[in-house]
Each structure stands twice: as C-alpha cells, then as structure tokens.
Write an enzyme that holds these catalytic residues in place. Structure first.
Site, PDB file in Angstrom:
ATOM      1  N   ARG A 192     -15.388 -11.455  10.262  1.00 26.70           N
ATOM      2  CA  ARG A 192     -16.513 -12.123  10.921  1.00 26.70           C
ATOM      3  C   ARG A 192     -16.808 -11.495  12.278  1.00 26.70           C
ATOM      4  NH1 ARG A 192     -14.308 -15.266   7.355  1.00 26.70           N
ATOM      5  NH2 ARG A 192     -15.383 -17.060   6.409  1.00 26.70           N
ATOM      6  N   ARG A 215     -15.774  -9.518  -9.510  1.00 27.85           N
ATOM      7  CA  ARG A 215     -15.912 -10.767  -8.764  1.00 27.85           C
ATOM      8  C   ARG A 215     -17.396 -11.056  -8.478  1.00 27.85           C
ATOM      9  NH1 ARG A 215     -11.640 -10.834  -3.917  1.00 27.85           N
ATOM     10  NH2 ARG A 215     -12.301 -13.037  -3.911  1.00 27.85           N
ATOM     11  N   SER A 249     -16.874 -19.911  -0.313  1.00 26.59           N
ATOM     12  CA  SER A 249     -17.590 -20.222   0.929  1.00 26.59           C
ATOM     13  C   SER A 249     -18.159 -18.969   1.577  1.00 26.59           C
ATOM     14  CB  SER A 249     -16.645 -20.919   1.915  1.00 26.59           C
ATOM     15  OG  SER A 249     -15.589 -20.045   2.306  1.00 26.59           O
ATOM     16  N   GLN A 250     -17.745 -17.788   1.091  1.00 23.54           N
ATOM     17  CA  GLN A 250     -18.209 -16.541   1.700  1.00 23.54           C
ATOM     18  C   GLN A 250     -19.714 -16.339   1.533  1.00 23.54           C
ATOM     19  OE1 GLN A 250     -15.725 -13.490   0.009  1.00 23.54           O
ATOM     20  NE2 GLN A 250     -13.996 -13.970   1.346  1.00 23.54           N
ATOM     21  N   ASP A 263      -6.288 -20.316  -0.554  1.00 24.41           N
ATOM     22  CA  ASP A 263      -5.589 -19.031  -0.453  1.00 24.41           C
ATOM     23  C   ASP A 263      -4.078 -19.218  -0.339  1.00 24.41           C
ATOM     24  OD1 ASP A 263      -7.689 -17.311  -0.785  1.00 24.41           O
ATOM     25  OD2 ASP A 263      -7.967 -16.871   1.346  1.00 24.41           O
ATOM     26  N   ASN A 291     -11.638 -22.365  -7.816  1.00 23.50           N
ATOM     27  CA  ASN A 291     -12.133 -21.111  -7.238  1.00 23.50           C
ATOM     28  C   ASN A 291     -11.070 -20.027  -7.172  1.00 23.50           C
ATOM     29  OD1 ASN A 291     -10.903 -22.644  -5.068  1.00 23.50           O
ATOM     30  ND2 ASN A 291     -11.743 -21.130  -3.663  1.00 23.50           N
ATOM     31  N   LYS A 306     -10.672 -15.006  -7.795  1.00 20.71           N
ATOM     32  CA  LYS A 306     -10.219 -14.202  -6.655  1.00 20.71           C
ATOM     33  C   LYS A 306      -9.892 -12.794  -7.159  1.00 20.71           C
ATOM     34  CE  LYS A 306     -10.217 -17.521  -3.469  1.00 20.71           C
ATOM     35  NZ  LYS A 306     -10.940 -17.432  -2.189  1.00 20.71           N
ATOM     36  N   ARG A 320      -1.791 -11.624  -2.724  1.00 19.27           N
ATOM     37  CA  ARG A 320      -1.218 -12.954  -2.521  1.00 19.27           C
ATOM     38  C   ARG A 320      -0.184 -13.296  -3.593  1.00 19.27           C
ATOM     39  NH1 ARG A 320      -3.075 -14.083   1.992  1.00 19.27           N
ATOM     40  NH2 ARG A 320      -5.259 -13.842   2.582  1.00 19.27           N
ATOM     41  N   LYS A 322      -3.755  -4.617   1.121  1.00 15.89           N
ATOM     42  CA  LYS A 322      -5.067  -5.240   1.286  1.00 15.89           C
ATOM     43  C   LYS A 322      -5.142  -6.051   2.566  1.00 15.89           C
ATOM     44  CE  LYS A 322      -8.234  -8.410  -1.107  1.00 15.89           C
ATOM     45  NZ  LYS A 322      -9.443  -7.572  -1.103  1.00 15.89           N
TER      46      LYS A 322
END
Length: 411
Positions: free
Chosen positions: A15, A109, A156-157, A296, A319, A323, A368, A393
């Site tokens: 951001r 994605r 939400s991106q 996440d 959601n 990912k 993750r 990543k």
C-alpha cells in the site's frame, strides 16, 4: 522471554508503494519488507515509469499523481496478488497502453471483481485469456469516477485497489460493497490513505472518496502481523515466551488478533504500546474460531491444532480457497497424511487432537503452508517440506529465523 524482530508488513509495504507512487513528491519508506512480492511490486512500478530507489535499507519513491510516466508498458507481477490487483487500477488512472501478466499461480487467481468495476467506470480493458484472470490489457484514458458496486466476497484487495485509486479520478468514487472479507485490511488502507493526506468516509457498506492529491511523506513500515503469527504460535506450542516489538496497541494490522485466538486456547498474551508477548502455558485447549477477518492466519492455527486437547474448528474462511492454493484442502490433506482426523466443508475445517507423524509437507508453492507446518514441526521433529524455497514470497530468511529460534529455546 525472547525478543524477535519480524520483517516489515507485506500489506503495508504494498500500500505504501502505491500511495508513494501516486503522491506529489518523494516519499521515503522506512524498513519495508524485502521479499519476492515486494520486489515484484517495486519492479512493476519501475516498468510503469515511476522512480524507485532501493539502493539502501529505506526506499525512495518519486511520485507522479498524473499516472505512469511511460506511454506503454508490459508489466509482470510474479506471484504477487497485491501488484496484480492494485497496479492495473493505478495504470487505468493514467494515459497509455499497459499490459499486465503474472506467474502461472497468479494467473489462476481471480481479478474479475476489480476489472468488472473498472469497466463499469468506463475503463477500456480486455482479458487476453480466461475472463476475470490475467493477462489483461488496459487502454488508459484516465478515470472519470462516480458510483459503483463491488463484490468483495473473494478478497478485500479489490476494494483496496479502488479506494487507493479513487483520489486520482476526476470525480472521486462512491463504492458500495457486498460480502466483504478480511475487513481489517480495508481499515489498513483507509488509515494509510489518511497518512498520505486523503480522507475516505465509510457509512456501513458504502465508501466515499473525494478527488484529491496524495502528499509524499516519510513512512515507517510496521512488522508483519501475519508473519508474527508464526512466532506467537511457536511460543504457545512449546511453552516458551516470545515478544514481537512494533506490534502493539496502535498496530494497523488486523492479523494481530490471532493472539486473541491463542489466548482463548490458554496462552498468556500481553499487548502494550511497544509490542506483543505470547507465553505458552503448556496446554492448548480446543476452540471454535471465526477467522473471516484474519484468514491469512488460518493455516497457522490449523497446523498447530492437533496439539490442542479438544477439537479446533475454524469457520467462515471460504476465501482461503482462492489464495496461492486452496488452503483449506492443503491443510486438510497434510494433516491427514500426518495421521490427524480432519473434516472440512465449503468454508470450514475441524481438526481433532492427535500426534502428528513426521512427513514431507506438500507446500503447493504456498509460503503460508510452508511456514505454518514448519512451526508445528517444532513439536514433530523430522517434518520436511517439498518446496522450502516458496517462503521467499514474504519471508526469504524464514528457515534461518526458525532455526535460530529453535537454538535459542533449546529445541
């Protein structure tokens, strides 16, 4: 008590890069995350003609409120969802011909909710392959603005991309959202926009952003709360104590709420203005946790769940199926190979207590999954990964970091 410095936040770094690029003047980002995702974002900005100086530990970005400085560009965003979803919106606010593509993983994605919204705003764009996915081409002539509706049920991106670009439109944006997931990430966006000089107004499910100009600034990037979840889980799992400075009561990131789940499971948690400390008590209780807003960290909880004394049920995380991989299925499959009883549904997973066997974890190229099951491996010696390098990543130094933590705790 072990004090551990965690790398900068990926979400905040991405951001901040967008905001600095859109701002009037030169911004300095202090302690940004250096990882494959953020490198890819910075290189994409460079391809679009923005000045990005990464020669030192702090990055200097020369902003351009008018949009990209080149008339055309072919932009490759690697595996990065933030770059793949934020930067087409930034390019659309400028003038020129811009093509965006990504890795095979990121091509799978979705970006459709964002591109549908941009089309509703009059942006000329085409998906060159499958509709709603990269690659895509934009013939940019600026964005007039106005009122739109957005489905934010997958990420939400998409909303963040539109919020960030809204001041660059001629009339501003009024965005009505449905199905918003990971709402704390939107709060990060709004707070950072204020830091760069633009106030957005939220009224329930409607966000209103006026046209305006972001102001360049010196911006410190706080530690990554999603990454910190591995530290906090490790402490709760092993009965040790760990402190992450810089993630205290004023932290922007909602994923810090993961410690609330650990507290419900029996860990001792202390959050001050300076940081957060988690201390394991030698016991983890079963829990039912709605993780819609902190999804996440779902793999972190799933990986350590077998060590609880009762079932761990994680809900409202559909959601996570879209990912880097289908994280619900990936967690379930790995746990079953470890000998753990697991049940799943469309948006939930329930994990029964058990003693995981040391196996090779299938990472599915997902950082993750790799990091979560590595933490659980503190209690299951002999656990290995089929793709240890995928942690680049977001945390290239993760394995050395965990090895040092293991040594410090005598594990």
């Amino acid at each position: 008590m072990t004090v551990l410095a965690v790398p900068g936040s990926k979400s905040v770094t991405a951001r901040a890069l967008f905001l600095a690029a859109a701002a009037d003047g030169v911004s300095v980002l202090r302690r940004p995350l250096v990882s494959d995702d953020t490198d890819g974002f910075a290189e994409a900005l460079t391809a679009l003609g923005y000045g990005v100086d990464r020669s030192g530990p702090d990055w200097r970005i020369t902003g351009r409120p008018a949009g990209p400085a080149v008339p055309s560009a072919d932009v490759y965003t690697r595996d990065g969802a933030t770059a793949a979803r934020f930067l087409p919106a930034l390019a659309a606010a400028g003038h020129g011909s811009f093509r965006f593509d990504a890795s095979a993983q990121m091509r799978r994605r979705p970006v459709g909710p964002l591109t549908a919204a941009l089309r509703d705003l009059g942006v000329d764009l085409v998906h060159e392959g499958e509709e709603g996915r990269l690659p895509l081409r934009i013939e940019a002539r600026g964005i007039k603005g106005g009122a739109i509706e957005l489905d934010s049920g997958l990420s939400s991106q998409f909303l963040t991309a539109l919020l960030l670009v809204a001041p660059l439109t001629a009339e501003g944006l009024r965005i009505r959202v449905t199905g918003l997931v990971s709402a704390p990430y939107v709060e990060i966006t709004l707070a950072m926009m204020r830091s760069f000089g633009i106030d957005a107004v939220r009224d329930g499910d409607t966000f209103t952003v006026p046209p305006g100009t972001y102001r360049a600034r010196d911006y410190p990037v706080e530690p990554d709360a999603s990454t910190a979840s591995y530290v906090f889980a490790a402490a709760a799992l092993t009965g040790r104590s760990a402190t992450v400075p810089g993630l205290g009561t004023g932290a922007l990131q909602g994923d810090l709420r993961f410690v609330d789940v650990l507290a419900r499971m029996g860990a001792k948690v202390e959050t001050t203005t300076e940081g957060t400390t988690v201390t394991g008590t030698g016991r983890l209780s079963g829990v039912t946790a709605n993780m819609r807003d902190i999804s996440d960290t779902m793999p972190t909880l799933a990986a350590i769940a077998p060590f609880a004394d009762g079932p761990v049920r994680i809900e409202d995380v559909y959601n996570t199926r879209v990912k880097e991989c289908d994280r619900l299925d990936a967690c379930a499959a790995n746990l079953r190979v470890q000998g753990i009883n697991v049940a799943t549904g469309r948006d939930w997973i329930e994990i029964r207590p058990g003693t995981p066997r040391p196996v090779e974890i299938a990472c599915h190229s997902d950082h993750r999954i790799a990091m979560s099951f590595s933490v659980a491996g503190l209690r299951t010696p002999g656990t290995t990964l089929d793709d240890p390098g995928c942690v680049k990543k977001t945390f290239p130094g993760f394995h050395d970091f965990l090895a040092e933590l293991r040594r410090a705790w005598g594990l």
